[in-house]
Write a protein that holds these residues in place. Structure first.
Motif, PDB file in Angstrom:
ATOM      1  N   GLU A   2       8.648  23.426 -20.842  1.00 51.77           N
ATOM      2  CA  GLU A   2       9.918  23.432 -21.562  1.00 51.77           C
ATOM      3  C   GLU A   2      11.023  22.921 -20.635  1.00 51.77           C
ATOM      4  O   GLU A   2      11.097  23.307 -19.469  1.00 51.77           O
ATOM      5  CB  GLU A   2      10.237  24.849 -22.031  1.00 51.77           C
ATOM      6  CG  GLU A   2      11.480  24.940 -22.867  1.00 51.77           C
ATOM      7  CD  GLU A   2      11.768  26.356 -23.351  1.00 51.77           C
ATOM      8  OE1 GLU A   2      12.779  26.516 -24.038  1.00 51.77           O
ATOM      9  OE2 GLU A   2      11.006  27.282 -23.026  1.00 51.77           O
ATOM     10  N   VAL A   4      15.164  22.672 -20.414  1.00 54.05           N
ATOM     11  CA  VAL A   4      16.414  23.133 -21.021  1.00 54.05           C
ATOM     12  C   VAL A   4      17.588  22.614 -20.211  1.00 54.05           C
ATOM     13  O   VAL A   4      17.474  22.375 -19.008  1.00 54.05           O
ATOM     14  CB  VAL A   4      16.464  24.672 -21.154  1.00 54.05           C
ATOM     15  CG1 VAL A   4      15.428  25.167 -22.155  1.00 54.05           C
ATOM     16  CG2 VAL A   4      16.284  25.360 -19.821  1.00 54.05           C
ATOM     17  N   GLU A  26      19.007  17.552 -25.018  1.00 49.79           N
ATOM     18  CA  GLU A  26      17.965  18.531 -24.695  1.00 49.79           C
ATOM     19  C   GLU A  26      16.818  18.445 -25.703  1.00 49.79           C
ATOM     20  O   GLU A  26      15.640  18.418 -25.316  1.00 49.79           O
ATOM     21  CB  GLU A  26      18.560  19.938 -24.693  1.00 49.79           C
ATOM     22  CG  GLU A  26      17.549  21.036 -24.409  1.00 49.79           C
ATOM     23  CD  GLU A  26      18.207  22.409 -24.454  1.00 49.79           C
ATOM     24  OE1 GLU A  26      18.587  22.903 -23.390  1.00 49.79           O
ATOM     25  OE2 GLU A  26      18.324  22.960 -25.560  1.00 49.79           O
ATOM     26  N   THR A  27      17.137  18.334 -26.971  1.00 52.90           N
ATOM     27  CA  THR A  27      16.117  18.214 -28.018  1.00 52.90           C
ATOM     28  C   THR A  27      15.306  16.936 -27.835  1.00 52.90           C
ATOM     29  O   THR A  27      14.076  16.946 -27.941  1.00 52.90           O
ATOM     30  CB  THR A  27      16.770  18.222 -29.419  1.00 52.90           C
ATOM     31  OG1 THR A  27      17.497  19.443 -29.568  1.00 52.90           O
ATOM     32  CG2 THR A  27      15.740  18.090 -30.527  1.00 52.90           C
ATOM     33  N   MET A  30      12.945  17.308 -24.872  1.00 53.78           N
ATOM     34  CA  MET A  30      11.797  18.157 -25.220  1.00 53.78           C
ATOM     35  C   MET A  30      10.817  17.400 -26.115  1.00 53.78           C
ATOM     36  O   MET A  30       9.611  17.532 -25.952  1.00 53.78           O
ATOM     37  CB  MET A  30      12.258  19.447 -25.912  1.00 53.78           C
ATOM     38  CG  MET A  30      12.583  20.554 -24.945  1.00 53.78           C
ATOM     39  SD  MET A  30      11.240  20.956 -23.811  1.00 53.78           S
ATOM     40  CE  MET A  30       9.979  21.513 -24.939  1.00 53.78           C
ATOM     41  N   GLY A  34       8.157  17.350 -23.640  1.00 53.87           N
ATOM     42  CA  GLY A  34       7.769  18.756 -23.753  1.00 53.87           C
ATOM     43  C   GLY A  34       6.278  19.018 -23.773  1.00 53.87           C
ATOM     44  O   GLY A  34       5.830  20.085 -23.352  1.00 53.87           O
ATOM     45  N   LYS A  44       9.128  26.500 -17.299  1.00 56.86           N
ATOM     46  CA  LYS A  44      10.442  26.113 -17.815  1.00 56.86           C
ATOM     47  C   LYS A  44      11.237  25.468 -16.686  1.00 56.86           C
ATOM     48  O   LYS A  44      11.359  26.020 -15.600  1.00 56.86           O
ATOM     49  CB  LYS A  44      11.195  27.323 -18.351  1.00 56.86           C
ATOM     50  CG  LYS A  44      12.533  26.967 -18.977  1.00 56.86           C
ATOM     51  CD  LYS A  44      13.265  28.188 -19.501  1.00 56.86           C
ATOM     52  CE  LYS A  44      12.848  28.455 -20.917  1.00 56.86           C
ATOM     53  NZ  LYS A  44      13.685  29.495 -21.559  1.00 56.86           N
ATOM     54  N   ARG A  85      10.035  29.776 -13.792  1.00 55.39           N
ATOM     55  CA  ARG A  85      11.217  28.986 -14.159  1.00 55.39           C
ATOM     56  C   ARG A  85      11.847  28.387 -12.908  1.00 55.39           C
ATOM     57  O   ARG A  85      12.093  29.081 -11.923  1.00 55.39           O
ATOM     58  CB  ARG A  85      12.230  29.869 -14.878  1.00 55.39           C
ATOM     59  CG  ARG A  85      13.501  29.136 -15.239  1.00 55.39           C
ATOM     60  CD  ARG A  85      14.436  30.019 -16.006  1.00 55.39           C
ATOM     61  NE  ARG A  85      15.758  29.452 -16.032  1.00 55.39           N
ATOM     62  CZ  ARG A  85      16.530  29.434 -17.096  1.00 55.39           C
ATOM     63  NH1 ARG A  85      16.117  29.986 -18.221  1.00 55.39           N
ATOM     64  NH2 ARG A  85      17.729  28.914 -17.039  1.00 55.39           N
TER      65      ARG A  85
END
Length: 147
Positions: A2, A4, A26-27, A30, A34, A44, A85
């Protein structure tokens, strides 16, 4: 993995759509990356984007990257587990980003991300992460956006 893009923008940006533009980026990141696998050690990858008015600069220093393997924290009263992360911070030039349109803003963010990731030093606890492949894919993503 992921990806972000948490943001810290100063109050001047409330009059703009920059937060929505970053959410869209960001979308797109991903969607494009992603499903790619770069290793077991990062689940992440958070690239924090900081852009504040120069008068607030001293309050928002860019910290060195951090890696959390497994930690339970409480966020707004809700228990959350942070697992594998990696957090990186970058700061954008306020004037340049504030005055930019959406396309220019993506270019500014892309340039900052590529510059930051190119020189990043991963902590020694990260053993299984293909940094070069990740950088190559991010580079291809932003170069594709320019064409």
């Amino acid at each position: 993995m992921e990806i972000v893009l948490p943001i810290i923008l100063s109050g001047e940006f409330k009059k703009t759509t920059k937060d929505n533009e970053i959410a869209l980026l960001e979308t797109r990141l991903m969607t494009a990356l992603g499903t790619n696998f770069y290793g077991e050690d990062i689940v992440k990858y958070a690239i924090h984007i900081i852009c504040v008015h120069p008068k607030y600069d001293s309050f928002f220093k860019v910290n060195r990257p951090t890696y959390v393997i497994n930690k339970d924290v409480i966020v707004e009263g809700i228990p959350v587990t942070i697992y594998k992360r990696f957090d990186v911070q970058l700061k954008l030039n306020f004037e340049e980003f504030y005055k930019s349109n959406e396309e220019e803003g993506f270019r500014i963010i892309g340039t900052a991300i590529l510059s930051t990731l190119k020189n990043i030093v991963c902590p020694k606890t990260i053993k299984d992460f293909n940094k070069e492949a990740f950088y190559k894919d991010i580079h291809a993503f932003f170069c594709e956006k320019e064409n």
